[in-house]
Design an enzyme around this catalytic site. Structure first.
Site, PDB file in Angstrom:
ATOM      1  N   LYS A 171       0.858  -1.192   0.000  1.00 51.91           N
ATOM      2  CA  LYS A 171       0.000   0.000   0.000  1.00 51.91           C
ATOM      3  C   LYS A 171       0.892   1.240   0.000  1.00 51.91           C
ATOM      4  O   LYS A 171       1.920   1.269   0.687  1.00 51.91           O
ATOM      5  CB  LYS A 171      -0.893  -0.018   1.245  1.00 51.91           C
ATOM      6  CG  LYS A 171      -1.871   1.138   1.323  1.00 51.91           C
ATOM      7  CD  LYS A 171      -2.797   1.010   2.526  1.00 51.91           C
ATOM      8  CE  LYS A 171      -3.798   2.144   2.608  1.00 51.91           C
ATOM      9  NZ  LYS A 171      -4.676   2.036   3.804  1.00 51.91           N
TER      10      LYS A 171
ATOM     11  N   SER B  84      -9.722   2.379   3.157  1.00 49.95           N
ATOM     12  CA  SER B  84      -8.835   3.053   2.243  1.00 49.95           C
ATOM     13  C   SER B  84      -7.917   2.130   1.434  1.00 49.95           C
ATOM     14  O   SER B  84      -7.358   2.562   0.428  1.00 49.95           O
ATOM     15  CB  SER B  84      -7.956   4.032   3.032  1.00 49.95           C
ATOM     16  OG  SER B  84      -7.127   3.328   3.932  1.00 49.95           O
TER      17      SER B  84
ATOM     18  N   SER C 280      -9.845   0.026   7.406  1.00 51.01           N
ATOM     19  CA  SER C 280      -9.344   0.054   6.026  1.00 51.01           C
ATOM     20  C   SER C 280      -8.716  -1.228   5.498  1.00 51.01           C
ATOM     21  O   SER C 280      -8.354  -1.286   4.329  1.00 51.01           O
ATOM     22  CB  SER C 280      -8.332   1.177   5.871  1.00 51.01           C
ATOM     23  OG  SER C 280      -9.018   2.379   5.725  1.00 51.01           O
TER      24      SER C 280
HETATM   25  N1  GLN Z   1     -13.071   4.578   6.769  1.00 50.84           N
HETATM   26  C1  GLN Z   1     -12.299   5.038   7.861  1.00 50.84           C
HETATM   27  C2  GLN Z   1     -11.888   6.471   7.660  1.00 50.84           C
HETATM   28  O1  GLN Z   1     -12.234   7.009   6.676  1.00 50.84           O
HETATM   29  C3  GLN Z   1     -11.104   4.153   8.087  1.00 50.84           C
HETATM   30  C4  GLN Z   1      -9.905   4.520   7.332  1.00 50.84           C
HETATM   31  C5  GLN Z   1      -8.728   3.672   7.677  1.00 50.84           C
HETATM   32  O2  GLN Z   1      -8.844   2.662   8.366  1.00 50.84           O
HETATM   33  N2  GLN Z   1      -7.573   4.084   7.214  1.00 50.84           N
HETATM   34  O3  GLN Z   1     -11.226   7.036   8.466  1.00 50.84           O
END
Ligand code: GLN
Length: 482
Positions: A75, A150, A174
């Site tokens: 990532k 994400s 995410s």
């Molecule tokens: N959807 C969550 C956010 O927007 C989680 C994001 C993440 O885990 N990086 O913060």
């Protein structure tokens, strides 16, 4: 080869039925052929092939590990020396790090071969990969559907067979949500177990590196080489790594598995609920005792998470000032104007929104009402889980209320934030947590189920997941056309 698991590839490499270079070439050509799904942000075949040649040398010399030569993609939140590290932001376009993130360094030391860097939401903020400055990632199952976020590049790349395993990060879901949206297995370890050194920071008290692969077994094989103490990281847990595959064949007989019944409310898609009930029934038939549990404080997870995460993000992102790293505006009058323009032009809408929320909740007069209050509720959520794990070995729950949604369906930030209701509680408590496939919806999109265990119980959790994957074949289903 395309949907081979890590364990299968490891066997082929050991038997010399395939070389690391052949494997790398095969995946690189698949990546090239499927550019349209936009999961890779940086691919440098010459660097990949250099690593693959080194892996072949180790295999020939007999100094290989069982993972030497296995391809992996990272990532773009992890910094890497040979590939650009952007966090999917204009702010860091083309940025070359002088060092590798600890997670990347450790995996490389084991001999895994880097395929490139994966698209994601900008600074890992989002649930749909629609916030990347470099375009959205398509879900291989359905190009109208989001791949989750994400870590949408990680999920789509494993689901499409463009890498057998990928790193990802999870701050509030995410890893688990994108894994569930694409029919792959994703694990977020205990907070602090994998090092955050070299992970571009979003919310430092939550950010956790993890993995996505086809099976729990593959994750168990690789996790041990990814975690471990990093003395240069003050949040790294000083404990030895372990054999995470040791409980894979233990089974669930005699275990107690908790079901937070209140999470199976009317907002949960009935087909998702039914698929999860089948997993619960399977565990029961394998000899686990299923017990209802209540986690009332966890229901406050979304507001608590968005206060804490935005507060930390506003602080972390203050380093992008046009001076030390990243983008600098081309035209400005003085230093104030330079910082203002650099930040305005470099950040996308979602990081800006979170910087504003975070600055607000930390400001004088609001700190006690929001930030401090959120920290107190966070502690309650954590204690509630600790009490639950006195009674149960694992908690089973939905990952999300439904399957992958259509692009644009959650354009309103509040509806996107509310979608994180099942994933943020474990993040706030720092618990290991994972998602694994358990069905395909009548809309053709995969369904996932979430397992949560006590801190440092990753091996047990992987064993529970493996017991399901031995009894089901959802993890072996793949999207058409790949
Ligand atoms: N959807 C969550 C956010 O927007 C989680 C994001 C993440 O885990 N990086 O913060």
């Amino acid at each position: 080869m395309k949907f081979s698991t890590v364990t299968e590839l490891s066997r082929l490499l050991a038997a010399r039925e395939v070389s690391a270079v052949e494997l790398a070439k095969d995946y690189l050509s698949r990546i090239e052929a499927h550019r349209d799904i936009n999961c890779f942000l940086d691919v440098r075949p010459e660097e990949t092939l250099k690593q693959a040649a080194e892996a072949d040398k180790r295999i020939a010399e007999g100094t290989a590990t069982r993972l030497t030569g296995i391809p992996i993609a990272h990532k773009d939140i992890f910094v890497t020396r040979e590939w650009a590290s952007t966090a999917a932001s204009r702010m860091l376009e083309g940025y070359m790090s002088p060092f590798d993130a600890t997670v990347v360094k450790k995996l490389r030391a084991a001999g895994l071969v880097t395929l490139g860097k994966l698209n994601c939401d900008e600074f890992a903020m989002g649930s749909a990969n629609e916030n990347s400055a470099y375009g959205k990632v398509l879900n291989p199952w359905d190009s109208n559907a989001v791949p989750g976020g994400s870590s949408g590049g990680s999920s789509a790349c494993v689901a499409a067979g463009l890498a057998p395993i990928a790193t990802a990060t999870d701050t509030g879901g995410s890893i688990r949500e994108p894994a569930s949206f694409t029919g792959v297995t994703g694990l977020k370890p205990t907070y602090g177990r994998p090092s955050r050194l070299g992970m571009i920071a979003f919310a430092s008290s939550l950010d956790t590196a993890g993995l996505m692969a086809h099976t729990a077994e593959d994750i168990a094989w690789v996790l041990g080489d990814m975690v471990g103490f990093e003395p240069w990281d003050s949040t790294s847990v000083d404990m030895p790594t372990e054999d995470f595959a040791r409980d894979l064949n233990k089974g669930v007989r005699g275990m107690r598995i908790g079901v937070p019944r209140a999470w199976f409310s009317e907002s949960l898609d009935p087909e998702v609920a039914a698929a999860i009930e089948k997993v619960i029934a399977e565990y029961r038939s394998q000899g686990a005792e299923i017990v209802d549990i209540a986690l009332p404080n966890a229901e406050l997870g979304v507001p608590v998470y968005y206060v804490v995460a935005c507060a930390e993000a506003s602080s972390n992102l203050s380093r992008f000032d046009g001076v030390r790293y990243g983008y600098r505006a081309k035209e400005y009058t003085d230093i104030q104007d330079m910082i203002k323009k650099s930040r305005n032009e470099g950040f996308g809408a979602e990081p800006k929104r979170r910087i504003m929320i975070g600055t607000y909740v930390l400001s004088h007069g609001y700190y006690d009402a929001y930030y401090l209050k959120a920290q107190k509720v966070r502690r309650l959520i954590s204690q509630e889980f600790d009490a639950a794990f006195e009674k149960v070995d694992a908690i089973i729950s939905p990952v999300t209320t439904g399957t992958a949604f259509d692009f644009g369906a959650k354009a309103d930030p509040v509806s996107a934030y509310l979608g994180d209701l099942y994933t943020v509680p474990a993040s706030l408590a720092g618990l290991p947590c994972m998602s694994m496939p358990c069905g395909i919806h009548s809309n053709g999109r995969p369904i996932g189920v979430q397992l949560t265990c006590a801190r440092f119980a990753e091996a047990k959790m992987l064993g529970i997941a493996h017991a399901w994957q031995q009894a089901s074949d959802w993890h072996t289903r793949h999207p058409n056309g790949f």
